[in-house]
Design a protein around this motif. Structure first.
Motif, mmCIF file in Angstrom:
data_model
loop_
_atom_site.group_PDB
_atom_site.id
_atom_site.type_symbol
_atom_site.label_atom_id
_atom_site.label_comp_id
_atom_site.label_asym_id
_atom_site.label_seq_id
_atom_site.Cartn_x
_atom_site.Cartn_y
_atom_site.Cartn_z
ATOM 1 N N ILE A 81 17.179 -4.099 6.473
ATOM 2 C CA ILE A 81 18.254 -3.396 5.764
ATOM 3 C C ILE A 81 18.316 -4.012 4.374
ATOM 4 N N GLY A 82 17.626 -3.388 3.442
ATOM 5 C CA GLY A 82 17.435 -3.935 2.099
ATOM 6 C C GLY A 82 16.070 -3.512 1.620
ATOM 7 N N GLY A 83 15.289 -4.429 1.057
ATOM 8 C CA GLY A 83 13.963 -4.073 0.574
ATOM 9 C C GLY A 83 13.221 -5.278 0.038
ATOM 10 N N PHE A 84 12.068 -5.006 -0.607
ATOM 11 C CA PHE A 84 11.169 -6.057 -1.067
ATOM 12 C C PHE A 84 10.937 -5.942 -2.569
ATOM 13 N N ASN A 85 10.904 -7.076 -3.247
ATOM 14 C CA ASN A 85 10.521 -7.170 -4.651
ATOM 15 C C ASN A 85 9.296 -8.077 -4.716
ATOM 16 N N VAL A 86 8.129 -7.493 -5.025
ATOM 17 C CA VAL A 86 6.863 -8.217 -4.953
ATOM 18 C C VAL A 86 6.417 -8.574 -6.375
ATOM 19 N N SER A 87 6.411 -9.867 -6.689
ATOM 20 C CA SER A 87 6.046 -10.318 -8.033
ATOM 21 C C SER A 87 4.722 -11.076 -8.063
ATOM 22 N N GLN A 88 4.048 -11.205 -6.924
ATOM 23 C CA GLN A 88 2.771 -11.921 -6.862
ATOM 24 C C GLN A 88 1.649 -11.009 -6.383
ATOM 25 N N ASP A 89 0.450 -11.193 -6.944
ATOM 26 C CA ASP A 89 -0.720 -10.425 -6.541
ATOM 27 C C ASP A 89 -1.135 -10.792 -5.111
ATOM 28 N N ASN A 90 -1.992 -9.920 -4.562
ATOM 29 C CA ASN A 90 -2.645 -10.190 -3.267
ATOM 30 C C ASN A 90 -1.638 -10.396 -2.146
ATOM 31 N N THR A 91 -0.651 -9.507 -2.098
ATOM 32 C CA THR A 91 0.368 -9.533 -1.046
ATOM 33 C C THR A 91 0.202 -8.321 -0.144
ATOM 34 N N THR A 92 0.437 -8.510 1.139
ATOM 35 C CA THR A 92 0.415 -7.411 2.111
ATOM 36 C C THR A 92 1.793 -7.256 2.738
ATOM 37 N N ILE A 93 2.266 -6.000 2.819
ATOM 38 C CA ILE A 93 3.498 -5.673 3.545
ATOM 39 C C ILE A 93 3.158 -4.561 4.524
ATOM 40 N N LYS A 94 3.278 -4.833 5.819
ATOM 41 C CA LYS A 94 2.885 -3.833 6.814
ATOM 42 C C LYS A 94 3.780 -3.891 8.046
ATOM 43 N N ASN A 123 -2.336 -5.432 -4.143
ATOM 44 C CA ASN A 123 -1.487 -5.527 -2.951
ATOM 45 C C ASN A 123 -1.809 -4.411 -1.964
ATOM 46 N N THR A 124 -1.439 -4.630 -0.710
ATOM 47 C CA THR A 124 -1.581 -3.625 0.345
ATOM 48 C C THR A 124 -0.212 -3.331 0.936
ATOM 49 N N SER A 149 1.070 -2.272 -12.650
ATOM 50 C CA SER A 149 0.419 -2.711 -11.418
ATOM 51 C C SER A 149 -0.905 -1.970 -11.265
ATOM 52 N N GLU A 150 -1.902 -2.606 -10.620
ATOM 53 C CA GLU A 150 -3.195 -1.945 -10.464
ATOM 54 C C GLU A 150 -3.911 -2.432 -9.204
ATOM 55 N N PHE A 151 -4.864 -1.599 -8.769
ATOM 56 C CA PHE A 151 -5.727 -1.901 -7.623
ATOM 57 C C PHE A 151 -4.922 -2.181 -6.350
ATOM 58 N N ASN A 152 -3.901 -1.356 -6.116
ATOM 59 C CA ASN A 152 -3.116 -1.447 -4.884
ATOM 60 C C ASN A 152 -3.566 -0.378 -3.890
ATOM 61 N N MET A 153 -3.489 -0.699 -2.606
ATOM 62 C CA MET A 153 -3.747 0.257 -1.536
ATOM 63 C C MET A 153 -2.423 0.573 -0.833
ATOM 64 N N ILE A 154 -2.033 1.845 -0.865
ATOM 65 C CA ILE A 154 -0.806 2.299 -0.206
ATOM 66 C C ILE A 154 -1.221 3.322 0.835
ATOM 67 N N SER A 155 -1.110 2.980 2.110
ATOM 68 C CA SER A 155 -1.696 3.815 3.148
ATOM 69 C C SER A 155 -0.826 3.916 4.388
ATOM 70 N N TYR A 156 -0.840 5.108 4.988
ATOM 71 C CA TYR A 156 -0.242 5.370 6.300
ATOM 72 C C TYR A 156 1.259 5.052 6.350
ATOM 73 N N ASN A 157 1.948 5.159 5.222
ATOM 74 C CA ASN A 157 3.392 4.960 5.208
ATOM 75 C C ASN A 157 4.113 6.290 5.397
ATOM 76 N N LYS A 158 5.273 6.231 6.011
ATOM 77 C CA LYS A 158 6.169 7.386 6.096
ATOM 78 C C LYS A 158 7.376 7.093 5.197
ATOM 79 N N ILE A 159 7.614 7.993 4.238
ATOM 80 C CA ILE A 159 8.707 7.815 3.280
ATOM 81 C C ILE A 159 9.591 9.052 3.351
ATOM 82 N N SER A 160 10.867 8.878 3.689
ATOM 83 C CA SER A 160 11.714 10.041 3.921
ATOM 84 C C SER A 160 13.171 9.760 3.582
ATOM 85 N N TYR A 161 13.888 10.825 3.320
ATOM 86 C CA TYR A 161 15.320 10.771 3.021
ATOM 87 C C TYR A 161 15.600 9.829 1.845
#
Length: 296
Positions: A81-94, A123-124, A149-161
């Motif tokens: 309940i909240g979210g993520f602020n990513v300030s470093q390269d080479n991070t994965t959130i899954k 990032n992934t 930001s560059e060279f990020n992979m954003i895959s198989y996420n569901k984003i709604s509402y």
């Protein structure tokens, strides 16, 4: 003291830590590699280490300040309940279920709400469920926001509402955006499902009302060389105009919005059920347009 030198204290940081909202002081490894908050796990783990988060509910505004792998047990019951602020390269959130969003100040506007914000690269972001990002006190809302930001992979996420906030103090309705890229390049979007995105309603005025905000599936602003493959954008709607003597216009609904952006590749994507918002009550101007792709 050794040979006249004071030896510093070496603090070992684990390569793998565990997070569970049921962990407490009596848990073996507490404070070293077992924690009850995601932020504490990030702070403790070694660079390039893994933070594994068990199912539970974590009410946090999470700052990812080192390169790590953040992995939830699954994207239904590992709830942030909240979210993520990513300030470093080479991070994965899954494998997270992310709702309500991370609140931060943007250069463009006073406040923005997003499930994941990143101004880092390589990032992934994979297999997350990002939903219910909306707040009447915040104008613009996004599921994922990549900036510089560059060279990020954003895959198989569901984003709604994802809903833009309602206008206030004579302002237009806010934007609701599935994924936004600002000054970014060479990013890949693969098999994401973006659904039920809406702009906010315009403010009511006594004489001339405000316009509804835009609802946008994907927004590329000053970005280039991105690849979008097999994504679905559906039920994208502009916000309704406000009511007044002269009604506010409805906002645009846009599947893919390219503004000052070039050289990106789109392949096998589905865009459906895109509509503009309705004009408000009063002497009417224009209802919003619904567009699959808008180039500006």
């Amino acid at each position: 003291v050794f040979n006249g030198l004071t030896m510093g204290t070496y603090i070992d940081q684990p390569d793998f830590v565990y997070v569970d909202d049921d962990y407490a002081n009596a848990t073996p490894g507490w404070g070293y590699d077992h924690f009850s908050s995601i932020q504490a796990g990030i702070d403790a783990v070694n660079i390039s280490g893994t933070v594994f988060v068990y199912n539970g509910t974590y009410q946090e505004q999470i700052n990812v300040t080192k390169s790590v792998v953040l992995q939830g047990e699954n994207n239904v019951s590992t709830i942030v309940i909240g979210g993520f602020n990513v300030s470093q390269d080479n991070t994965t959130i899954k494998n997270f279920n992310i709702t309500h969003g991370y609140r931060f100040i943007s250069e463009e506007i006073n406040m923005i709400l997003t499930g994941i914000y990143s101004n880092s690269s390589n990032n992934t972001i994979d297999n997350n469920n990002i939903w219910n990002i909306t707040d009447i006190t915040v104008q613009n809302a996004t599921g994922i926001f990549l900036e510089n930001s560059e060279f990020n992979m954003i895959s198989y996420n569901k984003i709604s509402y994802i809903f833009g906030g309602s206008g206030s103090n004579d302002s237009n309705g806010g934007y609701g955006i599935g994924i936004k890229f600002k000054s970014s390049s060479c990013d890949t979007l693969l098999q994401n499902f973006i659904n039920n995105i809406s702009g906010g309603r315009g403010d009511d005025r006594g004489f001339t009302a405000s316009d509804g905000g835009y609802g946008i599936g994907i927004y590329l602003y000053s970005s280039s060389d991105c690849n979008f493959t097999q994504n679905t954008f559906q039920n994208i709607t502009g916000g309704n105009g406000g009511n007044g003597e002269f009604a506010g216009d409805g906002g645009y609904g846009i599947g893919v919005f390219l503004s000052s952006s070039v050289d990106s590749n789109f392949s096998l994507n589905i865009i459906q059920n895109v509509s503009g918002g309705k004009t408000g009550s009063g002497h009417a101007y224009n209802g919003g347009l619904g567009m699959g792709v808008y180039l500006l």
